[in-house]
Design a protein around this motif. Structure first.
Motif, PDB file in Angstrom:
ATOM      1  N   THR A 111     -11.139-122.558  20.080  1.00  0.00           N
ATOM      2  CA  THR A 111     -10.506-121.792  19.007  1.00  0.00           C
ATOM      3  C   THR A 111     -11.476-121.359  17.910  1.00  0.00           C
ATOM      4  OG1 THR A 111      -8.440-123.001  19.384  1.00  0.00           O
ATOM      5  CG2 THR A 111      -8.637-121.793  17.321  1.00  0.00           C
ATOM      6  N   VAL A 112     -12.285-122.278  17.401  1.00  0.00           N
ATOM      7  CA  VAL A 112     -13.150-121.960  16.265  1.00  0.00           C
ATOM      8  C   VAL A 112     -14.232-120.968  16.650  1.00  0.00           C
ATOM      9  CG1 VAL A 112     -14.783-122.904  14.586  1.00  0.00           C
ATOM     10  CG2 VAL A 112     -12.702-124.180  15.164  1.00  0.00           C
ATOM     11  N   SER A 113     -14.919-121.193  17.770  1.00  0.00           N
ATOM     12  CA  SER A 113     -15.983-120.273  18.195  1.00  0.00           C
ATOM     13  C   SER A 113     -15.413-118.905  18.546  1.00  0.00           C
ATOM     14  CB  SER A 113     -16.750-120.850  19.390  1.00  0.00           C
ATOM     15  OG  SER A 113     -15.889-121.082  20.490  1.00  0.00           O
ATOM     16  N   LYS A 114     -14.206-118.886  19.106  1.00  0.00           N
ATOM     17  CA  LYS A 114     -13.565-117.603  19.413  1.00  0.00           C
ATOM     18  C   LYS A 114     -13.247-116.845  18.137  1.00  0.00           C
ATOM     19  CE  LYS A 114      -9.259-117.635  20.809  1.00  0.00           C
ATOM     20  NZ  LYS A 114      -8.056-117.731  21.695  1.00  0.00           N
ATOM     21  N   ALA A 115     -12.683-117.527  17.172  1.00  0.00           N
ATOM     22  CA  ALA A 115     -12.348-116.871  15.908  1.00  0.00           C
ATOM     23  C   ALA A 115     -13.607-116.373  15.206  1.00  0.00           C
ATOM     24  CB  ALA A 115     -11.591-117.839  15.005  1.00  0.00           C
ATOM     25  N   GLY A 116     -14.669-117.171  15.250  1.00  0.00           N
ATOM     26  CA  GLY A 116     -15.924-116.752  14.625  1.00  0.00           C
ATOM     27  C   GLY A 116     -16.506-115.520  15.283  1.00  0.00           C
ATOM     28  N   LEU A 117     -16.487-115.493  16.612  1.00  0.00           N
ATOM     29  CA  LEU A 117     -17.007-114.331  17.329  1.00  0.00           C
ATOM     30  C   LEU A 117     -16.173-113.096  17.027  1.00  0.00           C
ATOM     31  CD1 LEU A 117     -18.791-112.914  19.394  1.00  0.00           C
ATOM     32  CD2 LEU A 117     -17.357-113.876  21.210  1.00  0.00           C
ATOM     33  N   CYS A 118     -14.859-113.240  17.036  1.00  0.00           N
ATOM     34  CA  CYS A 118     -13.980-112.099  16.742  1.00  0.00           C
ATOM     35  C   CYS A 118     -14.221-111.575  15.331  1.00  0.00           C
ATOM     36  CB  CYS A 118     -12.516-112.506  16.909  1.00  0.00           C
ATOM     37  SG  CYS A 118     -12.002-112.758  18.623  1.00  0.00           S
ATOM     38  N   LEU A 119     -14.408-112.483  14.380  1.00  0.00           N
ATOM     39  CA  LEU A 119     -14.666-112.068  13.000  1.00  0.00           C
ATOM     40  C   LEU A 119     -15.976-111.297  12.903  1.00  0.00           C
ATOM     41  CD1 LEU A 119     -13.956-112.122  10.007  1.00  0.00           C
ATOM     42  CD2 LEU A 119     -15.114-114.344   9.843  1.00  0.00           C
ATOM     43  N   LEU A 120     -17.012-111.773  13.570  1.00  0.00           N
ATOM     44  CA  LEU A 120     -18.301-111.081  13.545  1.00  0.00           C
ATOM     45  C   LEU A 120     -18.220-109.715  14.212  1.00  0.00           C
ATOM     46  CD1 LEU A 120     -20.824-113.986  14.238  1.00  0.00           C
ATOM     47  CD2 LEU A 120     -20.446-112.759  12.086  1.00  0.00           C
ATOM     48  N   VAL A 121     -17.463-109.610  15.287  1.00  0.00           N
ATOM     49  CA  VAL A 121     -17.276-108.313  15.956  1.00  0.00           C
ATOM     50  C   VAL A 121     -16.616-107.327  14.998  1.00  0.00           C
ATOM     51  CG1 VAL A 121     -16.022-107.108  17.786  1.00  0.00           C
ATOM     52  CG2 VAL A 121     -17.211-109.240  18.299  1.00  0.00           C
ATOM     53  N   LEU A 122     -15.591-107.781  14.282  1.00  0.00           N
ATOM     54  CA  LEU A 122     -14.907-106.903  13.326  1.00  0.00           C
ATOM     55  C   LEU A 122     -15.827-106.514  12.174  1.00  0.00           C
ATOM     56  CD1 LEU A 122     -11.406-108.643  13.122  1.00  0.00           C
ATOM     57  CD2 LEU A 122     -11.963-106.474  14.254  1.00  0.00           C
ATOM     58  N   ILE A 123     -16.598-107.480  11.659  1.00  0.00           N
ATOM     59  CA  ILE A 123     -17.513-107.191  10.554  1.00  0.00           C
ATOM     60  C   ILE A 123     -18.573-106.183  10.986  1.00  0.00           C
ATOM     61  CG2 ILE A 123     -19.326-108.175   9.101  1.00  0.00           C
ATOM     62  CD1 ILE A 123     -17.681-110.735   8.969  1.00  0.00           C
ATOM     63  N   ALA A 124     -19.153-106.394  12.164  1.00  0.00           N
ATOM     64  CA  ALA A 124     -20.185-105.475  12.657  1.00  0.00           C
ATOM     65  C   ALA A 124     -19.635-104.074  12.832  1.00  0.00           C
ATOM     66  CB  ALA A 124     -20.747-105.996  13.981  1.00  0.00           C
ATOM     67  N   THR A 125     -18.445-103.982  13.406  1.00  0.00           N
ATOM     68  CA  THR A 125     -17.829-102.665  13.621  1.00  0.00           C
ATOM     69  C   THR A 125     -17.520-101.980  12.298  1.00  0.00           C
ATOM     70  OG1 THR A 125     -16.833-103.470  15.684  1.00  0.00           O
ATOM     71  CG2 THR A 125     -15.921-101.453  14.727  1.00  0.00           C
ATOM     72  N   PHE A 126     -16.929-102.726  11.353  1.00  0.00           N
ATOM     73  CA  PHE A 126     -16.588-102.156  10.051  1.00  0.00           C
ATOM     74  C   PHE A 126     -17.847-101.723   9.303  1.00  0.00           C
ATOM     75  CE2 PHE A 126     -15.793-102.687   5.478  1.00  0.00           C
ATOM     76  CZ  PHE A 126     -14.720-101.823   5.321  1.00  0.00           C
ATOM     77  N   LYS A 127     -18.886-102.532   9.358  1.00  0.00           N
ATOM     78  CA  LYS A 127     -20.125-102.206   8.651  1.00  0.00           C
ATOM     79  C   LYS A 127     -20.738-100.924   9.207  1.00  0.00           C
ATOM     80  CE  LYS A 127     -24.572-104.170   7.240  1.00  0.00           C
ATOM     81  NZ  LYS A 127     -25.439-105.389   7.245  1.00  0.00           N
ATOM     82  N   VAL A 128     -20.732-100.787  10.523  1.00  0.00           N
ATOM     83  CA  VAL A 128     -21.297 -99.587  11.138  1.00  0.00           C
ATOM     84  C   VAL A 128     -20.459 -98.359  10.794  1.00  0.00           C
ATOM     85  CG1 VAL A 128     -21.705 -98.429  13.348  1.00  0.00           C
ATOM     86  CG2 VAL A 128     -22.479-100.778  13.003  1.00  0.00           C
ATOM     87  N   LEU A 129     -19.142 -98.496  10.815  1.00  0.00           N
ATOM     88  CA  LEU A 129     -18.276 -97.367  10.467  1.00  0.00           C
ATOM     89  C   LEU A 129     -18.508 -96.925   9.030  1.00  0.00           C
ATOM     90  CD1 LEU A 129     -14.908 -98.414  12.156  1.00  0.00           C
ATOM     91  CD2 LEU A 129     -16.476 -96.606  12.885  1.00  0.00           C
ATOM     92  N   MET A 130     -18.655 -97.879   8.126  1.00  0.00           N
ATOM     93  CA  MET A 130     -18.923 -97.546   6.735  1.00  0.00           C
ATOM     94  C   MET A 130     -20.287 -96.872   6.587  1.00  0.00           C
ATOM     95  SD  MET A 130     -16.280 -98.299   4.934  1.00  0.00           S
ATOM     96  CE  MET A 130     -15.435 -97.627   6.382  1.00  0.00           C
ATOM     97  N   ARG A 131     -21.264 -97.347   7.324  1.00  0.00           N
ATOM     98  CA  ARG A 131     -22.607 -96.758   7.254  1.00  0.00           C
ATOM     99  C   ARG A 131     -22.594 -95.327   7.779  1.00  0.00           C
ATOM    100  NH1 ARG A 131     -28.252 -99.505   9.373  1.00  0.00           N
ATOM    101  NH2 ARG A 131     -29.564 -97.663   9.145  1.00  0.00           N
ATOM    102  N   LEU A 132     -21.893 -95.111   8.894  1.00  0.00           N
ATOM    103  CA  LEU A 132     -21.831 -93.777   9.460  1.00  0.00           C
ATOM    104  C   LEU A 132     -21.066 -92.829   8.535  1.00  0.00           C
ATOM    105  CD1 LEU A 132     -21.125 -94.579  13.228  1.00  0.00           C
ATOM    106  CD2 LEU A 132     -23.281 -93.866  12.182  1.00  0.00           C
ATOM    107  N   SER A 133     -19.992 -93.340   7.920  1.00  0.00           N
ATOM    108  CA  SER A 133     -19.230 -92.519   6.994  1.00  0.00           C
ATOM    109  C   SER A 133     -20.068 -92.156   5.770  1.00  0.00           C
ATOM    110  CB  SER A 133     -17.950 -93.249   6.556  1.00  0.00           C
ATOM    111  OG  SER A 133     -17.120 -93.510   7.655  1.00  0.00           O
ATOM    112  N   GLY A 134     -20.853 -93.118   5.282  1.00  0.00           N
ATOM    113  CA  GLY A 134     -21.702 -92.871   4.138  1.00  0.00           C
ATOM    114  C   GLY A 134     -22.800 -91.866   4.420  1.00  0.00           C
ATOM    115  N   SER A 135     -23.408 -91.958   5.604  1.00  0.00           N
ATOM    116  CA  SER A 135     -24.465 -91.017   5.953  1.00  0.00           C
ATOM    117  C   SER A 135     -23.918 -89.620   6.148  1.00  0.00           C
ATOM    118  CB  SER A 135     -25.187 -91.484   7.220  1.00  0.00           C
ATOM    119  OG  SER A 135     -24.278 -91.532   8.313  1.00  0.00           O
ATOM    120  N   ARG A 136     -22.686 -89.545   6.652  1.00  0.00           N
ATOM    121  CA  ARG A 136     -22.066 -88.224   6.862  1.00  0.00           C
ATOM    122  C   ARG A 136     -21.708 -87.581   5.524  1.00  0.00           C
ATOM    123  NH1 ARG A 136     -17.739 -87.891  11.450  1.00  0.00           N
ATOM    124  NH2 ARG A 136     -19.707 -88.327  12.515  1.00  0.00           N
ATOM    125  N   ALA A 137     -21.285 -88.426   4.563  1.00  0.00           N
ATOM    126  CA  ALA A 137     -20.920 -87.887   3.253  1.00  0.00           C
ATOM    127  C   ALA A 137     -22.115 -87.298   2.544  1.00  0.00           C
ATOM    128  CB  ALA A 137     -20.291 -89.001   2.417  1.00  0.00           C
TER     129      ALA A 137
END
Length: 203
Positions: free
Chosen positions: A176-202
């Protein structure tokens, strides 16, 4: 410590964190007591799914060229190879579950399964397959780069969101704990990249 040494230390730490986040859930699942009660097809299916989830951590970072020590060209090449690996792991995941219980897989694919995690998983699967097919055919289809980026980004969000919810709702081999940690990191990485791409496009 000079700037280059500090940068190298940060890069090593980043790689250690990423490697641990990807490997620890797989290792923890290998020690799950549930393995003793499951057949080889089911176990193969589970580990294929866990491997796919682990690879998702790297995909957005590779797409944005944010992994230390890799050039943009190498990042994109590895991103494409991992995309193919993801599709293969998903096929193995579904095939193993099919061997274990064909009726359950049919119900899931037809969106009539009573288990909520099936809907999320199948939705993510089809989004991944569509993305992979379009990636192969986009030159022949003459999809404009900007349109392709929008389509690919949208499908990637569906894949990540569907996969994370799918994994969190399942009470299976993953710890449970390692799964939740991995899922959280996947979401953070995806969100960070989306924000970076949105910022560069702006800009």
């Amino acid at each position: 410590m000079n700037r280059n040494a500090a940068g190298g230390a940060r890069a090593k730490i980043a790689w250690i964190i990423l490697a641990a986040a990807a490997i620890v859930p797989i290792a923890a699942a290998a020690w799950s007591p549930l393995i003793a009660w499951r057949g080889s097809a089911y176990i193969t299916a589970c580990f294929a799914g866990i491997a796919a989830l682990s690879l998702l951590l790297f995909q957005p970072l590779l797409a944005a060229g944010m992994l230390p020590g890799l050039s943009q060209r190498h990042s994109r090449a590895i991103h494409q190879w991992i995309g193919g690996a993801l599709a293969a792991f998903v096929v193995a995941h579904v095939a193993g579950l099919w061997i274990t219980s064909p009726p359950d897989v049919v119900d899931a694919l037809l969106f009539r399964s009573p288990t909520p995690f099936s809907v999320w998983g199948v939705t993510a699967m089809w989004a991944l397959f569509i993305s992979a097919i379009l990636a192969v055919l986009r030159m022949r289809m003459r999809i404009r780069p900007r349109l392709w980026q929008q389509i690919h980004k949208t499908l990637a969000v569906i894949v990540v969101a569907g996969t994370v919810v799918h994994a969190l709702l399942i009470d299976g081999l993953m710890e449970t704990v390692s799964k939740a940690g991995l899922c959280l990191l996947v979401l953070i990485a995806t969100f960070k990249v989306l924000m970076r791409l949105s910022g560069s496009r702006a800009k």
